[in-house]
Design a protein around this motif. Structure first.
Motif, PDB file in Angstrom:
ATOM      1  N   ASP A 161       0.807  -1.221   0.000  1.00  0.00           N
ATOM      2  CA  ASP A 161       0.000   0.000   0.000  1.00  0.00           C
ATOM      3  C   ASP A 161       0.843   1.275   0.000  1.00  0.00           C
ATOM      4  OD1 ASP A 161      -2.352  -1.552   0.140  1.00  0.00           O
ATOM      5  OD2 ASP A 161      -2.133  -1.730   2.310  1.00  0.00           O
ATOM      6  N   ALA A 162       2.118   1.150  -0.277  1.00  0.00           N
ATOM      7  CA  ALA A 162       3.012   2.312  -0.229  1.00  0.00           C
ATOM      8  C   ALA A 162       2.699   3.300  -1.344  1.00  0.00           C
ATOM      9  CB  ALA A 162       4.466   1.855  -0.338  1.00  0.00           C
ATOM     10  N   THR A 163       3.069   4.555  -1.089  1.00  0.00           N
ATOM     11  CA  THR A 163       3.016   5.591  -2.119  1.00  0.00           C
ATOM     12  C   THR A 163       4.346   5.599  -2.847  1.00  0.00           C
ATOM     13  OG1 THR A 163       1.479   6.964  -0.842  1.00  0.00           O
ATOM     14  CG2 THR A 163       2.787   8.062  -2.557  1.00  0.00           C
ATOM     15  N   VAL A 164       4.322   5.483  -4.170  1.00  0.00           N
ATOM     16  CA  VAL A 164       5.545   5.453  -4.965  1.00  0.00           C
ATOM     17  C   VAL A 164       5.569   6.668  -5.882  1.00  0.00           C
ATOM     18  CG1 VAL A 164       6.949   4.175  -6.623  1.00  0.00           C
ATOM     19  CG2 VAL A 164       5.633   2.929  -4.877  1.00  0.00           C
ATOM     20  N   PHE A 165       6.499   7.580  -5.633  1.00  0.00           N
ATOM     21  CA  PHE A 165       6.697   8.728  -6.508  1.00  0.00           C
ATOM     22  C   PHE A 165       7.644   8.311  -7.635  1.00  0.00           C
ATOM     23  CE2 PHE A 165       6.034  10.703  -2.245  1.00  0.00           C
ATOM     24  CZ  PHE A 165       4.834  11.360  -2.528  1.00  0.00           C
ATOM     25  N   GLN A 166       7.272   8.631  -8.884  1.00  0.00           N
ATOM     26  CA  GLN A 166       8.081   8.261 -10.041  1.00  0.00           C
ATOM     27  C   GLN A 166       8.276   9.488 -10.931  1.00  0.00           C
ATOM     28  OE1 GLN A 166       7.043   4.176 -11.641  1.00  0.00           O
ATOM     29  NE2 GLN A 166       5.260   4.425 -10.292  1.00  0.00           N
ATOM     30  N   PRO A 167       9.141  10.412 -10.505  1.00  0.00           N
ATOM     31  CA  PRO A 167       9.335  11.641 -11.274  1.00  0.00           C
ATOM     32  C   PRO A 167       9.974  11.362 -12.636  1.00  0.00           C
ATOM     33  CG  PRO A 167      10.985  11.451  -9.557  1.00  0.00           C
ATOM     34  CD  PRO A 167       9.995  10.352  -9.305  1.00  0.00           C
ATOM     35  N   GLU A 168       9.732  12.260 -13.583  1.00  0.00           N
ATOM     36  CA  GLU A 168      10.304  12.111 -14.918  1.00  0.00           C
ATOM     37  C   GLU A 168      11.765  12.530 -14.961  1.00  0.00           C
ATOM     38  OE1 GLU A 168       7.928  14.147 -17.742  1.00  0.00           O
ATOM     39  OE2 GLU A 168       6.138  12.909 -17.418  1.00  0.00           O
ATOM     40  N   ILE A 169      12.167  13.400 -14.041  1.00  0.00           N
ATOM     41  CA  ILE A 169      13.545  13.898 -14.001  1.00  0.00           C
ATOM     42  C   ILE A 169      14.151  13.544 -12.647  1.00  0.00           C
ATOM     43  CG2 ILE A 169      15.022  15.948 -14.109  1.00  0.00           C
ATOM     44  CD1 ILE A 169      12.891  17.261 -15.836  1.00  0.00           C
ATOM     45  N   ALA A 170      15.353  12.973 -12.671  1.00  0.00           N
ATOM     46  CA  ALA A 170      16.034  12.597 -11.436  1.00  0.00           C
ATOM     47  C   ALA A 170      16.599  13.823 -10.738  1.00  0.00           C
ATOM     48  CB  ALA A 170      17.153  11.608 -11.732  1.00  0.00           C
ATOM     49  N   GLY A 171      16.509  13.814  -9.418  1.00  0.00           N
ATOM     50  CA  GLY A 171      17.084  14.889  -8.618  1.00  0.00           C
ATOM     51  C   GLY A 171      17.121  14.479  -7.166  1.00  0.00           C
ATOM     52  N   PHE A 172      18.326  14.342  -6.602  1.00  0.00           N
ATOM     53  CA  PHE A 172      18.449  13.819  -5.244  1.00  0.00           C
ATOM     54  C   PHE A 172      17.771  14.721  -4.222  1.00  0.00           C
ATOM     55  CE2 PHE A 172      21.394  13.040  -1.452  1.00  0.00           C
ATOM     56  CZ  PHE A 172      20.597  12.017  -0.977  1.00  0.00           C
ATOM     57  N   CYS A 173      18.047  16.010  -4.285  1.00  0.00           N
ATOM     58  CA  CYS A 173      17.430  16.913  -3.306  1.00  0.00           C
ATOM     59  C   CYS A 173      15.922  16.953  -3.476  1.00  0.00           C
ATOM     60  CB  CYS A 173      18.021  18.320  -3.435  1.00  0.00           C
ATOM     61  SG  CYS A 173      17.486  19.415  -2.104  1.00  0.00           S
ATOM     62  N   ALA A 174      15.461  16.971  -4.717  1.00  0.00           N
ATOM     63  CA  ALA A 174      14.017  16.966  -4.962  1.00  0.00           C
ATOM     64  C   ALA A 174      13.385  15.704  -4.392  1.00  0.00           C
ATOM     65  CB  ALA A 174      13.742  17.076  -6.455  1.00  0.00           C
ATOM     66  N   ALA A 175      14.097  14.576  -4.493  1.00  0.00           N
ATOM     67  CA  ALA A 175      13.587  13.317  -3.956  1.00  0.00           C
ATOM     68  C   ALA A 175      13.445  13.391  -2.443  1.00  0.00           C
ATOM     69  CB  ALA A 175      14.516  12.170  -4.349  1.00  0.00           C
ATOM     70  N   VAL A 176      14.492  13.870  -1.773  1.00  0.00           N
ATOM     71  CA  VAL A 176      14.454  13.976  -0.313  1.00  0.00           C
ATOM     72  C   VAL A 176      13.346  14.925   0.129  1.00  0.00           C
ATOM     73  CG1 VAL A 176      15.733  14.719   1.733  1.00  0.00           C
ATOM     74  CG2 VAL A 176      16.894  13.400  -0.054  1.00  0.00           C
ATOM     75  N   ALA A 177      13.286  16.095  -0.495  1.00  0.00           N
ATOM     76  CA  ALA A 177      12.280  17.085  -0.115  1.00  0.00           C
ATOM     77  C   ALA A 177      10.869  16.563  -0.373  1.00  0.00           C
ATOM     78  CB  ALA A 177      12.512  18.379  -0.893  1.00  0.00           C
TER      79      ALA A 177
END
Length: 245
Positions: A64-80
């Motif tokens: 049941d987890a929420t999975v974010f799958q952005p089109e552009i990779a970005g470490f800080c954006a991922a953490v935030a």
């Protein structure tokens, strides 16, 4: 009872994600009362097939987890993105390339009895920090330069991390609001590129969890990168990864 949300920063490396989830589920997460679970899966390193494999592996542990799958990779954006999505009392921050070296459960939350502690970070095998000599509070010395000579000011400031840790939920969410998404998130805590962040975290501390003054986690991503000649480069507090040719 305190609530805990789990956040996992991931890339297209199913073999590493599988090892990380197996290790932490067995030795750490299985005894914690997790409420919500989040994965940010960046389109970095692997193929579309690797991406799909990562989602499948993660769902096998957390359907049941929420999975974010952005089109552009970005470490800080991922953490935030992950930290901002949480709402629990505590945020368990994990990356996809670590293994646990021992069992760790409710004792991870004990240091938070001290209201000044905002983060309990896991003592890592390759971490340049001697707990027996320096203690459990991760701090960094402050220096000035005179005639080209580096001189200590006998002042220290707290050093926070984006390696595996548990953070106070409100602290993590406020830090997410303050992050400059173009810079490495960890560097923003102490390197002078995000004064608002440094001013906020200055009143808190990071406690290194190391009951026997020995590492409790190990990085498995470094060997993976070395084998593929991938270097992590940090320039002006911005991190990139490139092939070493």
């Amino acid at each position: 009872m305190s609530t805990i949300d789990l956040c996992v920063v991931g890339t297209r490396r199913p073999e590493l994600l599988a090892q990380t989830l197996a290790s932490f589920s067995q030795k750490v997460l299985g005894k914690l009362d997790l409420r919500e679970v989040y994965l940010n899966l960046d389109p970095l390193f692997g193929s579309d097939e690797d991406h799909a494999a990562c989602v499948e592996i993660f769902r096998s542990y957390f359907p049941d987890a929420t999975v974010f799958q952005p089109e552009i990779a970005g470490f800080c954006a991922a953490v935030a993105r992950l930290w901002a999505a949480t709402s629990a009392d505590y945020v368990f921050h994990l990356e996809d390339d670590w293994i646990a070296l021992r069992e760790m459960h409710e004792e991870l939350l004990v240091p938070f009895a001290d209201p000044t502690i905002a983060q309990v970070s896991f003592h890592a095998a390759d971490q340049n920090w001697d707990v027996r000599r320096k203690g459990h509070f991760h701090r960094r010395n402050e220096y000035t330069h005179l005639l080209g000579i580096k001189i200590p000011l006998f002042r220290t400031f707290p050093k926070f991390t984006t390696s595996p840790s548990i953070l106070r939920g409100g602290f993590a969410r406020h830090c997410a609001d303050l992050m400059d998404l173009l810079r490495d998130p960890e560097k923003q805590f102490y390197s002078g590129v995000n004064p608002a962040m440094e001013n906020y975290v200055a009143f808190f501390r990071n406690y290194i969890f190391s009951p026997e003054a020995r590492p409790v986690i190990r990085d498995i991503g470094r060997e993976w990168r070395v084998q593929r000649r991938i270097q992590k480069m940090i320039t002006d507090a911005t991190s990139t990864r490139q092939l070493d040719v």
